[in-house]
Design a protein around this motif. Structure first.
Motif, PDB file in Angstrom:
ATOM      1  N   LEU A  89      -7.965 -16.885 -15.902  1.00 28.74           N
ATOM      2  CA  LEU A  89      -6.614 -16.847 -16.464  1.00 28.74           C
ATOM      3  C   LEU A  89      -5.812 -18.031 -15.935  1.00 28.74           C
ATOM      4  N   PRO A  90      -4.748 -18.434 -16.630  1.00 25.29           N
ATOM      5  CA  PRO A  90      -3.971 -19.591 -16.192  1.00 25.29           C
ATOM      6  C   PRO A  90      -3.479 -19.424 -14.755  1.00 25.29           C
ATOM      7  N   CYS A  91      -3.660 -20.440 -13.937  1.00 24.10           N
ATOM      8  CA  CYS A  91      -3.250 -20.331 -12.535  1.00 24.10           C
ATOM      9  C   CYS A  91      -2.377 -21.489 -12.075  1.00 24.10           C
ATOM     10  N   GLU A  92      -1.886 -22.300 -13.030  1.00 25.46           N
ATOM     11  CA  GLU A  92      -0.980 -23.376 -12.630  1.00 25.46           C
ATOM     12  C   GLU A  92       0.398 -22.814 -12.266  1.00 25.46           C
ATOM     13  N   ARG A  93       0.759 -21.642 -12.833  1.00 24.99           N
ATOM     14  CA  ARG A  93       1.984 -20.938 -12.480  1.00 24.99           C
ATOM     15  C   ARG A  93       1.641 -19.459 -12.397  1.00 24.99           C
TER      16      ARG A  93
ATOM     17  N   ILE B 167       6.661  -6.638 -14.388  1.00 22.26           N
ATOM     18  CA  ILE B 167       5.356  -7.278 -14.526  1.00 22.26           C
ATOM     19  C   ILE B 167       4.971  -7.380 -16.005  1.00 22.26           C
ATOM     20  N   ALA B 168       5.243  -6.324 -16.769  1.00 19.97           N
ATOM     21  CA  ALA B 168       4.903  -6.322 -18.200  1.00 19.97           C
ATOM     22  C   ALA B 168       5.613  -7.447 -18.952  1.00 19.97           C
ATOM     23  N   ALA B 169       6.825  -7.779 -18.521  1.00 20.19           N
ATOM     24  CA  ALA B 169       7.608  -8.816 -19.201  1.00 20.19           C
ATOM     25  C   ALA B 169       7.330 -10.214 -18.672  1.00 20.19           C
ATOM     26  N   GLU B 170       6.572 -10.326 -17.594  1.00 23.85           N
ATOM     27  CA  GLU B 170       6.319 -11.616 -16.944  1.00 23.85           C
ATOM     28  C   GLU B 170       5.396 -12.485 -17.797  1.00 23.85           C
ATOM     29  N   SER B 171       5.790 -13.728 -18.018  1.00 23.61           N
ATOM     30  CA  SER B 171       4.971 -14.643 -18.812  1.00 23.61           C
ATOM     31  C   SER B 171       3.920 -15.364 -17.965  1.00 23.61           C
ATOM     32  N   ARG B 172       4.101 -15.342 -16.661  1.00 27.08           N
ATOM     33  CA  ARG B 172       3.125 -15.980 -15.770  1.00 27.08           C
ATOM     34  C   ARG B 172       2.017 -14.999 -15.402  1.00 27.08           C
ATOM     35  N   THR B 173       0.895 -15.518 -14.957  1.00 23.98           N
ATOM     36  CA  THR B 173      -0.167 -14.686 -14.410  1.00 23.98           C
ATOM     37  C   THR B 173       0.350 -13.978 -13.163  1.00 23.98           C
ATOM     38  N   THR B 174      -0.003 -12.708 -13.005  1.00 18.21           N
ATOM     39  CA  THR B 174       0.490 -11.905 -11.883  1.00 18.21           C
ATOM     40  C   THR B 174      -0.657 -11.494 -10.970  1.00 18.21           C
TER      41      THR B 174
ATOM     42  N   ILE C 271      -5.792  -9.519 -11.093  1.00 17.60           N
ATOM     43  CA  ILE C 271      -5.135 -10.668 -11.716  1.00 17.60           C
ATOM     44  C   ILE C 271      -4.822 -10.281 -13.152  1.00 17.60           C
ATOM     45  N   LEU C 272      -3.532 -10.300 -13.497  1.00 19.61           N
ATOM     46  CA  LEU C 272      -3.090  -9.859 -14.821  1.00 19.61           C
ATOM     47  C   LEU C 272      -2.539 -11.034 -15.610  1.00 19.61           C
ATOM     48  N   GLY C 273      -3.032 -11.213 -16.829  1.00 20.72           N
ATOM     49  CA  GLY C 273      -2.535 -12.282 -17.681  1.00 20.72           C
ATOM     50  C   GLY C 273      -1.068 -12.082 -18.037  1.00 20.72           C
ATOM     51  N   GLY C 274      -0.364 -13.173 -18.260  1.00 16.53           N
ATOM     52  CA  GLY C 274       1.041 -13.098 -18.648  1.00 16.53           C
ATOM     53  C   GLY C 274       1.223 -12.548 -20.046  1.00 16.53           C
ATOM     54  N   ARG C 275       2.452 -12.261 -20.407  1.00 16.65           N
ATOM     55  CA  ARG C 275       2.755 -11.623 -21.688  1.00 16.65           C
ATOM     56  C   ARG C 275       2.196 -12.407 -22.873  1.00 16.65           C
TER      57      ARG C 275
END
Length: 241
Positions: free
Chosen positions: A125-129, A149-156, A219-223
């Motif tokens: 998953l994207p990890c630059e942010r 967390i559900a609304a977060e656009s970044r990877t969590t 690791i959870l993908g962003g929205r």
């Protein structure tokens, strides 16, 4: 002249991840603060470190911080380690570091192991942010955090225990949707290290049949990743090392 507080990372699994600099610092300080002296004794014996140890954990850090800072002010160098990884990352350390900073005492943090970095990079998953959540509240404030967390656009990044993993994954699926891409890494750098990737629904199904053990990083993908997942996601796979 004041001494120095050293924040020293220790291996999250494989003892080969211990750096030479960390060994030298632990041998050279007047005292090593340990989250659990029994756990740390195994590590220190392995590297022939004979420095005296003292317990420093979440249950005594409020009372212990000022006394430790006093000792460093008199000229002693003291090191802080946790059971595994970098002190202060979901482990005790922040309060002592802050007290030393407030007093003008030098604080040196060594680079080294932490569980979430390899889990994040291995997730696909994207990890630059990304957003680091650590352990979620067990009760109070949990629903609020899950909504954020559900609304977060970044990877969590989320830390979890094996006994609570299934519940957390199911709650994430409720607020994020079952198709949100994710990965679960366990036993980072240990013999049975594995990473499971897929949608939340697929990962939940996997762990229903394969109860987890060991330390776990979600690791959870962003929205925005949910809409992309269907075009390129493969069925989950277990990367046993």
């Amino acid at each position: 002249m004041a001494g120095c507080l050293y924040m020293v990372p220790t291996p999250v699994g494989n003892l080969g991840d211990m750096t030479q600099r960390a060994i030298e610092v632990l041998r050279g300080v007047a005292m090593v603060l340990c989250e659990d002296t029994r756990t740390s004794a195994v590590l220190l014996r392995h590297f022939s470190i004979e420095t005296p140890c003292r317990s420093f954990h979440k249950f005594n850090e409020h009372e212990a911080v000022c006394g430790i800072a006093d000792r460093i002010e008199t000229g002693e160098d003291i090191a802080l380690i946790s059971d595994a990884g970098t002190p202060g990352i979901s482990d005790p350390g922040f309060m002592l570091s802050r007290e030393c900073r407030n007093r003008g005492i030098p604080v040196v943090t060594l680079p080294g192991p932490t569980a979430f970095v390899p889990a994040l990079v291995s997730s696909g998953l994207p990890c630059e942010r990304f957003c680091f959540e650590g352990f979620l509240p067990v009760k109070k404030g949990r629903a609020t955090r899950l909504g954020e967390i559900a609304a977060e656009s970044r990877t969590t990044v989320i830390y979890e225990s094996p006994v609570r993993l299934q519940k957390t994954l199911e709650q994430l699926a409720e607020v994020c949707g079952p198709e949100r891409p994710a990965s679960v890494s366990r036993e980072i750098s240990k013999v049975h290290e594995s990473t499971i990737r897929g949608s939340l629904a697929e990962i939940i199904a996997y762990f229903k049949e394969n109860p987890p053990r060991g330390e776990i990083v979600i690791i959870l993908g962003g929205r925005q990743e949910e809409s992309r997942a269907g075009t390129h996601r493969n069925k989950y796979r277990d990367n046993e090392l």
